[in-house]
Design an enzyme around this catalytic site. Structure first.
Site, PDB file in Angstrom:
ATOM      1  N   GLY A  17       0.777  -1.240   0.000  1.00  0.00           N
ATOM      2  CA  GLY A  17       0.000   0.000   0.000  1.00  0.00           C
ATOM      3  C   GLY A  17       0.805   1.284   0.000  1.00  0.00           C
ATOM      4  CB  SER A  18       4.307   2.217  -0.691  1.00  0.00           C
ATOM      5  OG  SER A  18       4.561   1.811  -2.005  1.00  0.00           O
ATOM      6  CG  ASN A  19       2.197   3.180  -5.757  1.00  0.00           C
ATOM      7  OD1 ASN A  19       2.624   4.248  -6.222  1.00  0.00           O
ATOM      8  ND2 ASN A  19       2.819   2.025  -5.917  1.00  0.00           N
ATOM      9  CG  MET A  95      -0.315  -7.591  -6.825  1.00  0.00           C
ATOM     10  SD  MET A  95       0.418  -6.461  -8.039  1.00  0.00           S
ATOM     11  CE  MET A  95       1.724  -7.509  -8.644  1.00  0.00           C
ATOM     12  NE  ARG A  96      -9.654 -11.217  -8.896  1.00  0.00           N
ATOM     13  CZ  ARG A  96      -9.710 -12.505  -9.152  1.00  0.00           C
ATOM     14  NH1 ARG A  96      -8.732 -13.289  -8.808  1.00  0.00           N
ATOM     15  NH2 ARG A  96     -10.762 -13.020  -9.766  1.00  0.00           N
ATOM     16  CG  LEU A  98      -9.853  -5.042 -12.481  1.00  0.00           C
ATOM     17  CD1 LEU A  98      -9.980  -3.527 -12.419  1.00  0.00           C
ATOM     18  CD2 LEU A  98     -10.779  -5.698 -11.467  1.00  0.00           C
ATOM     19  CG  HIS A 114       3.251  -2.335 -14.908  1.00  0.00           C
ATOM     20  ND1 HIS A 114       2.944  -3.559 -14.339  1.00  0.00           N
ATOM     21  CD2 HIS A 114       4.303  -2.556 -15.726  1.00  0.00           C
ATOM     22  CE1 HIS A 114       3.759  -4.474 -14.815  1.00  0.00           C
ATOM     23  NE2 HIS A 114       4.601  -3.892 -15.655  1.00  0.00           N
TER      24      HIS A 114
HETATM   25  C1  GAR Z   1       4.075  -1.276  -7.128  1.00  0.00           C
HETATM   26  O1  GAR Z   1       5.424  -1.285  -7.535  1.00  0.00           O
HETATM   27  C2  GAR Z   1       3.163  -1.369  -8.337  1.00  0.00           C
HETATM   28  O2  GAR Z   1       3.626  -0.653  -9.441  1.00  0.00           O
HETATM   29  C3  GAR Z   1       3.174  -2.847  -8.605  1.00  0.00           C
HETATM   30  O3  GAR Z   1       3.099  -3.438  -7.343  1.00  0.00           O
HETATM   31  C4  GAR Z   1       3.728  -2.579  -6.395  1.00  0.00           C
HETATM   32  C5  GAR Z   1       2.754  -2.327  -5.266  1.00  0.00           C
HETATM   33  O4  GAR Z   1       3.365  -1.619  -4.228  1.00  0.00           O
HETATM   34  N1  GAR Z   1       2.064  -3.233  -9.446  1.00  0.00           N
HETATM   35  C6  GAR Z   1       2.160  -4.126 -10.418  1.00  0.00           C
HETATM   36  O5  GAR Z   1       3.164  -4.749 -10.661  1.00  0.00           O
HETATM   37  C7  GAR Z   1       0.882  -4.320 -11.204  1.00  0.00           C
HETATM   38  N2  GAR Z   1       1.125  -5.054 -12.409  1.00  0.00           N
HETATM   39  P1  GAR Z   1       2.483  -0.903  -3.115  1.00  0.00           P
HETATM   40  O6  GAR Z   1       1.491  -1.930  -2.606  1.00  0.00           O
HETATM   41  O7  GAR Z   1       3.481  -0.520  -2.067  1.00  0.00           O
HETATM   42  O8  GAR Z   1       1.806   0.277  -3.758  1.00  0.00           O
END
Ligand code: GAR
Length: 205
Positions: A17-19, A95-96, A98, A114
């Protein structure tokens, strides 16, 4: 915090969940004029949910295994977002994939972040793929979600140079810093309007 119509964002998460935190911080700082209306996780116990709760945002856990089919899950997910009158959906480490069913049921823009310069390295562990491939430049992309994986119109990108000693993990950490800048800015851009999709290109209207 503003809660004007047209600016209600739903965030889908699966993990750290950092984003999501970057979005919450941008709203708090006033650089993103939006309301995070709900955070939904398909993974029970995802750390992202603690971040949402700490910010006072409504959370919902919807484990995908509780639904019999992908389509049934995606319909329930869209219904949960529409019930909160969400205008825009943001996938932040969701990570799923849609399905077209979700995109048909949710009429607003759906954004994904991404960790690669798409169309290079879609799918899992994009930074690791970039290092293994010997790419000299990596980065991150925010794009509109379509039924095809990591392939929708590109809203914004940031390049990150690959260092000679990089592993997937060291590169991912530097890309992540850029994701945290790019995602709130891209959400603000899409909420501002004045854009259209021309073929597969996201362009100013
Ligand atoms: C992030 O690096 C995001 O870009 C990637 O998962 C990580 C989630 O980090 N997403 C993908 O690879 C989607 N295909 P977060 O949970 O700390 O935001």
């Amino acid at each position: 915090m503003s809660d004007r119509p047209g600016r209600r964002v739903g965030v889908l998460v699966s993990g750290r969940g950092s984003n999501l935190q970057a979005l919450l911080d941008a709203v708090q700082a006033g650089t993103l004029d939006a309301t995070i209306a709900v955070v939904i996780s398909n993974v029970p116990g995802a750390p992202a949910m603690d971040r949402a709760r700490a910010a006072g945002v409504e959370t919902a856990v919807m484990p995908h295994r509780d639904w019999p089919t992908r389509e049934a899950y995606d319909e329930a997910l869209a219904a949960a977002l529409l019930a909160r009158t969400v205008d825009l959906v943001c996938l932040a480490g969701f990570m799923r994939r849609l399905s077209a069913r979700f995109l048909a049921a949710f009429p607003g823009p759906v954004l994904n972040v991404h960790p690669s310069l798409l169309p290079a390295f879609p799918g899992l562990d994009a930074p690791g793929q970039a290092v293994a491939h010997g790419a000299k430049v990596a980065g991150c992309t925010v794009h509109l979600v379509t039924a095809e994986l990591d392939a929708g119109p590109i809203v914004a990108q940031t390049a990150v140079p690959v260092a000679s000693g990089d592993t997937g993990d060291t590169l991912a950490a530097r890309i992540l810093v850029e994701e945290h800048r790019l995602l709130p800015a891209a959400v603000a851009r899409v909420l501002a309007g004045g854009w259209r999709v021309d073929g597969r290109r996201f362009v100013d209207a």
